[in-house]
Design a protein around this motif. Structure first.
Motif, PDB file in Angstrom:
ATOM      1  N   ARG A   1       0.828  -1.204   0.000  1.00 28.93           N
ATOM      2  CA  ARG A   1       0.000   0.000   0.000  1.00 28.93           C
ATOM      3  C   ARG A   1       0.864   1.255   0.000  1.00 28.93           C
ATOM      4  O   ARG A   1       1.869   1.341   0.703  1.00 28.93           O
ATOM      5  CB  ARG A   1      -0.910  -0.003   1.235  1.00 28.93           C
ATOM      6  CG  ARG A   1      -1.960   1.080   1.248  1.00 28.93           C
ATOM      7  CD  ARG A   1      -2.813   0.978   2.507  1.00 28.93           C
ATOM      8  NE  ARG A   1      -3.511  -0.285   2.574  1.00 28.93           N
ATOM      9  CZ  ARG A   1      -4.668  -0.529   1.967  1.00 28.93           C
ATOM     10  NH1 ARG A   1      -5.235   0.397   1.236  1.00 28.93           N
ATOM     11  NH2 ARG A   1      -5.256  -1.711   2.093  1.00 28.93           N
ATOM     12  N   HIS A   2       0.456   2.212  -0.804  1.00 29.79           N
ATOM     13  CA  HIS A   2       1.110   3.516  -0.778  1.00 29.79           C
ATOM     14  C   HIS A   2       0.926   4.149   0.586  1.00 29.79           C
ATOM     15  O   HIS A   2      -0.176   4.147   1.139  1.00 29.79           O
ATOM     16  CB  HIS A   2       0.499   4.420  -1.851  1.00 29.79           C
ATOM     17  CG  HIS A   2       0.908   5.860  -1.725  1.00 29.79           C
ATOM     18  ND1 HIS A   2       2.183   6.291  -1.970  1.00 29.79           N
ATOM     19  CD2 HIS A   2       0.191   6.955  -1.356  1.00 29.79           C
ATOM     20  CE1 HIS A   2       2.241   7.603  -1.767  1.00 29.79           C
ATOM     21  NE2 HIS A   2       1.055   8.025  -1.401  1.00 29.79           N
ATOM     22  N   ALA A   3       1.996   4.630   1.172  1.00 33.81           N
ATOM     23  CA  ALA A   3       1.938   5.205   2.513  1.00 33.81           C
ATOM     24  C   ALA A   3       1.851   6.727   2.441  1.00 33.81           C
ATOM     25  O   ALA A   3       2.613   7.374   1.742  1.00 33.81           O
ATOM     26  CB  ALA A   3       3.172   4.796   3.314  1.00 33.81           C
ATOM     27  N   ASP A   4       0.911   7.271   3.163  1.00 30.03           N
ATOM     28  CA  ASP A   4       0.750   8.716   3.257  1.00 30.03           C
ATOM     29  C   ASP A   4      -0.039   8.986   4.531  1.00 30.03           C
ATOM     30  O   ASP A   4      -0.717   8.102   5.049  1.00 30.03           O
ATOM     31  CB  ASP A   4       0.009   9.258   2.038  1.00 30.03           C
ATOM     32  CG  ASP A   4       0.218  10.755   1.870  1.00 30.03           C
ATOM     33  OD1 ASP A   4       0.922  11.353   2.706  1.00 30.03           O
ATOM     34  OD2 ASP A   4      -0.337  11.329   0.914  1.00 30.03           O
ATOM     35  N   THR A   5       0.047  10.173   5.040  1.00 24.76           N
ATOM     36  CA  THR A   5      -0.685  10.494   6.266  1.00 24.76           C
ATOM     37  C   THR A   5      -1.399  11.837   6.112  1.00 24.76           C
ATOM     38  O   THR A   5      -0.939  12.723   5.402  1.00 24.76           O
ATOM     39  CB  THR A   5       0.253  10.577   7.485  1.00 24.76           C
ATOM     40  OG1 THR A   5       1.269  11.572   7.237  1.00 24.76           O
ATOM     41  CG2 THR A   5       0.904   9.236   7.755  1.00 24.76           C
ATOM     42  N   THR A   6      -2.512  11.938   6.776  1.00 24.61           N
ATOM     43  CA  THR A   6      -3.279  13.180   6.815  1.00 24.61           C
ATOM     44  C   THR A   6      -3.858  13.338   8.214  1.00 24.61           C
ATOM     45  O   THR A   6      -4.427  12.389   8.755  1.00 24.61           O
ATOM     46  CB  THR A   6      -4.434  13.153   5.787  1.00 24.61           C
ATOM     47  OG1 THR A   6      -3.893  13.094   4.473  1.00 24.61           O
ATOM     48  CG2 THR A   6      -5.301  14.398   5.910  1.00 24.61           C
ATOM     49  N   ASP A   7      -3.711  14.503   8.805  1.00 26.83           N
ATOM     50  CA  ASP A   7      -4.321  14.763  10.104  1.00 26.83           C
ATOM     51  C   ASP A   7      -5.831  14.878   9.948  1.00 26.83           C
ATOM     52  O   ASP A   7      -6.332  15.480   8.993  1.00 26.83           O
ATOM     53  CB  ASP A   7      -3.772  16.058  10.701  1.00 26.83           C
ATOM     54  CG  ASP A   7      -2.308  15.933  11.094  1.00 26.83           C
ATOM     55  OD1 ASP A   7      -1.893  14.803  11.418  1.00 26.83           O
ATOM     56  OD2 ASP A   7      -1.598  16.952  11.078  1.00 26.83           O
TER      57      ASP A   7
END
Length: 232
Positions: free
Chosen positions: A181-187
């Protein structure tokens, strides 16, 4: 058994098993529940398939130039009348990952054959059908898979599934398949939850956005969503 690995690009949709019977087409959910009435825009074109064909894939809905996971979830949870109205406004497409049975490729025994054989059969089976039924993009080249998923992320592609070339279809298990899975973060602010007895999804308000989004189903620990908030 071949050690080559094939990789396919997964889209953001709802898992469906599509089976062409002697009498018509039945769409099954991941849990085995018949959901044909909610996905008639997929069942009707699937009539072109020969009786005895079973496909595994996802229903996706395009909204502009991006797949809309919220639209998929809304349709699946709607009443029959509303589902039909939603289908008229935003028709679905079926992205096939695998073919489990086909009368010209060994019938129900096809699922036990190596993935490379099933992949070739899948492409052949869908060649004359066309959209909205289509085979998922796949390659045996790692760099092509990685560059492809990066290029298609704006459209909603978020996962590569790596499958050993010689593997049979893993009924009830994905132990031989690996999701990357592509890893990314969002608050995001948690503003609620969904679930009759325990939280199954979180209602989130991502930073800088006005509308709410649902997380993917929560894991057994009830803390970690299986999908990034802004992908839900």
């Amino acid at each position: 058994m071949s050690h080559e690995t094939h990789r396919s690009l997964e889209k953001d949709g709802r898992r469906i098993i599509l089976r062409r019977t002697e009498d018509g087409v039945i769409c099954y959910s991941r849990t085995g529940r018949a959901v044909t009435s909610h996905w008639m825009d997929l069942a009707v074109p699937a009539i072109q398939l020969p009786a005895g064909t079973t496909l595994d894939g996802e229903a996706v809905i395009w909204n502009g130039d991006r797949m809309d996971f919220g639209a998929v979830q809304t349709r699946a949870a709607s009443s029959l009348g509303r589902a039909r109205a939603l289908a008229a406004r935003l028709p679905a497409s079926f992205v096939a990952f695998d073919v489990l049975a086909h009368p010209e490729h060994g019938g129900d025994m096809l699922a036990a054959r190596p993935y490379t054989e099933r992949r070739a059969a899948l492409v052949e089976v869908l060649a004359d059908v066309g959209p909205p039924l289509q085979a998922v993009l796949a390659t045996s080249d790692r760099s092509t898979a990685l560059s492809g998923t990066k290029a298609l992320q704006p459209q909603g592609v978020e996962v590569i599934v790596a499958k050993p070339a010689g593997s049979a279809y893993p009924f009830g298990s994905r132990t031989v398949w690996r999701k990357i899975r592509h890893a990314d973060t969002t608050d995001a602010q948690v503003v609620g939850s969904v679930g009759p007895r325990r939280p199954r999804r979180l209602a989130l308000r991502p930073a800088g956005e006005g509308r709410l989004r649902l997380s993917a189903p929560l894991g057994p620990d009830r803390r970690t969503p299986g999908r990034r908030p802004h992908d839900s």
